[in-house]
Design a protein around this motif. Structure first.
Motif, PDB file in Angstrom:
ATOM      1  N   ASN A   1       8.836   5.741  -1.106  1.00 42.52           N
ATOM      2  CA  ASN A   1       9.096   5.894   0.504  1.00 42.52           C
ATOM      3  C   ASN A   1       8.265   5.343   1.592  1.00 42.52           C
ATOM      4  O   ASN A   1       8.225   5.997   2.789  1.00 42.52           O
ATOM      5  N   HIS A   2       7.598   4.400   1.410  1.00 42.07           N
ATOM      6  CA  HIS A   2       6.605   3.925   2.093  1.00 42.07           C
ATOM      7  C   HIS A   2       6.964   3.273   3.564  1.00 42.07           C
ATOM      8  O   HIS A   2       6.446   3.391   4.267  1.00 42.07           O
ATOM      9  N   ASP A   3       8.270   2.922   3.496  1.00 44.17           N
ATOM     10  CA  ASP A   3       8.666   2.588   4.711  1.00 44.17           C
ATOM     11  C   ASP A   3       8.922   3.581   5.763  1.00 44.17           C
ATOM     12  O   ASP A   3       9.192   3.221   6.943  1.00 44.17           O
ATOM     13  N   LYS A   4       8.853   4.837   5.416  1.00 48.08           N
ATOM     14  CA  LYS A   4       9.201   6.069   6.170  1.00 48.08           C
ATOM     15  C   LYS A   4       7.672   6.711   6.396  1.00 48.08           C
ATOM     16  O   LYS A   4       7.793   7.672   7.214  1.00 48.08           O
TER      17      LYS A   4
ATOM     18  N   GLU B   1       3.544  -0.642   2.288  1.00 47.74           N
ATOM     19  CA  GLU B   1       3.339  -1.017   3.878  1.00 47.74           C
ATOM     20  C   GLU B   1       3.825   0.058   4.611  1.00 47.74           C
ATOM     21  O   GLU B   1       4.870   0.133   5.391  1.00 47.74           O
ATOM     22  N   PRO B   2       2.944   1.183   4.608  1.00 47.10           N
ATOM     23  CA  PRO B   2       3.519   2.322   5.537  1.00 47.10           C
ATOM     24  C   PRO B   2       2.943   1.957   6.913  1.00 47.10           C
ATOM     25  O   PRO B   2       2.295   0.993   7.185  1.00 47.10           O
ATOM     26  N   THR B   3       3.214   2.626   8.089  1.00 46.92           N
ATOM     27  CA  THR B   3       2.955   2.843   9.472  1.00 46.92           C
ATOM     28  C   THR B   3       1.505   3.007   9.436  1.00 46.92           C
ATOM     29  O   THR B   3       1.190   4.236   9.313  1.00 46.92           O
TER      30      THR B   3
END
Length: 329
Positions: free
Chosen positions: A152-155, A181-183
């Motif tokens: 779920n890192h993109d979210k 690559e999370p935000t």
């Protein structure tokens, strides 16, 4: 009328008098309140530790030690001010890994040189770094966090106490190890980041001990792992990331006292002695531990050790920042 020889002798006498006055002043230091500059916002982890220490130092020095928060620029604003202050002992910097090593390495022309613009007065405390999550994130252990983050890192969003802070680089190291690559959401201090974590607006935070202790005890956040090489007495039941199958992401956060360069040795020694006296107090040590902060081992507190250590830290972080991919301004 003075002859040249007499003029020279008079000049030498004047210089000797000034030196004698300076020596006497240094030996009687402090004769008025001392300002401890914390280059981060009130309520930050460093501010918490500084306020505990200021109480004990005031007693040991016989003069009040006043905390002044001079935030901004990732800690560089307050740090630069102390670098330019008079070397009379009345402005002391509460220097950390952030403002003395990491953030300067992110700038091509930082406003100070941590190794040459200060007089090292000794390491004081350190703090473990703890991976914590919002309480409703559906994970309860590090390996569960790893699996969830990879899926779920993109979210996901992670917070830090600012770009270039120890919390930023600790989470960046974790993210690289997991290939995610999370935000990144940088805040002006750990207090604001923690508020948003508790409110559920960010998913995780690589927090210093002082920031993590309260929310974990209150049950308003969850701890996944210590991001340090060894367990911490401050969090005795919490395993390290290495113990949980994720080695190679160790992080650390130290704090020390720094004077402007050319501060007399007598003043440095006086603060060093007062620091040791303060850290021998069971009351002070207990208050630090309850705040999530641990005293540095006595053999590592000396000004000589910090002088060597800071030079090594500056070099090490220059390499770490360069290889991290973080933009250098």
């Amino acid at each position: 009328m003075f002859k040249p020889r007499h003029v020279a002798l008079a000049a030498l006498f004047a210089l000797a008098t000034i030196a004698a006055v300076g020596t006497a002043s240094a030996q009687s230091w402090p004769t008025r309140p001392v300002t401890l500059v914390v280059p981060f916002a009130a309520g930050s982890s460093s501010d918490t530790a500084g306020r505990v220490l200021a109480v004990g130092l005031s007693e040991a020095l016989g003069q009040q030690v006043i905390i002044e928060n001079v935030g901004g620029g990732g800690g560089m604003t307050g740090t630069a001010r102390v670098a330019k202050a008079l070397p009379d002992g009345y402005q002391v910097l509460f220097g950390t890994a952030d403002n003395m090593a990491i953030v300067p390495a992110m700038h091509k022309q930082p406003p100070y040189n941590s190794a040459t613009d200060f007089t090292a007065a000794g390491l004081v405390v350190d703090q473990p770094i703890v991976l914590i999550t919002r309480k409703d994130l559906p994970v309860n252990a590090l390996q569960e966090f790893v699996a969830y983050a990879k899926a779920n890192h993109d979210k996901m969003q992670f917070g830090s106490s600012g770009v270039g802070s120890g919390s930023h680089f600790s989470c960046a190291k974790l993210n690289r190890a997991l290939g995610i690559e999370p935000t990144h959401v940088p805040y002006r201090g750990s207090g604001l980041a923690m508020q948003d974590l508790i409110a559920g607006r960010i998913d995780y935070f690589c927090a210093l001990g002082a920031a993590a202790m309260g929310p974990l005890e209150a049950g308003s956040a969850k701890a996944m792992a210590l991001l340090t090489s060894e367990r911490s007495a401050l969090f005795p039941t919490l395993q390290t990331s290495k113990e949980q199958g994720l080695p190679g992401i160790d992080s650390y956060f130290w704090t020390g006292f720094f004077f402007p360069k050319d501060t007399p040795d007598a003043i440095v020694q006086r603060l060093y002695d007062a620091t040791n006296q303060t850290l021998k107090s069971p009351t002070t040590v207990d208050r630090l531990k309850r705040a999530g902060v641990a005293p540095i081992a006595p053999e590592l507190r000396t000004p000589a050790y910090l002088k060597t250590f800071i030079g090594t830290e500056v070099d090490n972080w220059a390499v770490a920042v360069k290889t991290s991919g973080v933009a250098i301004e």
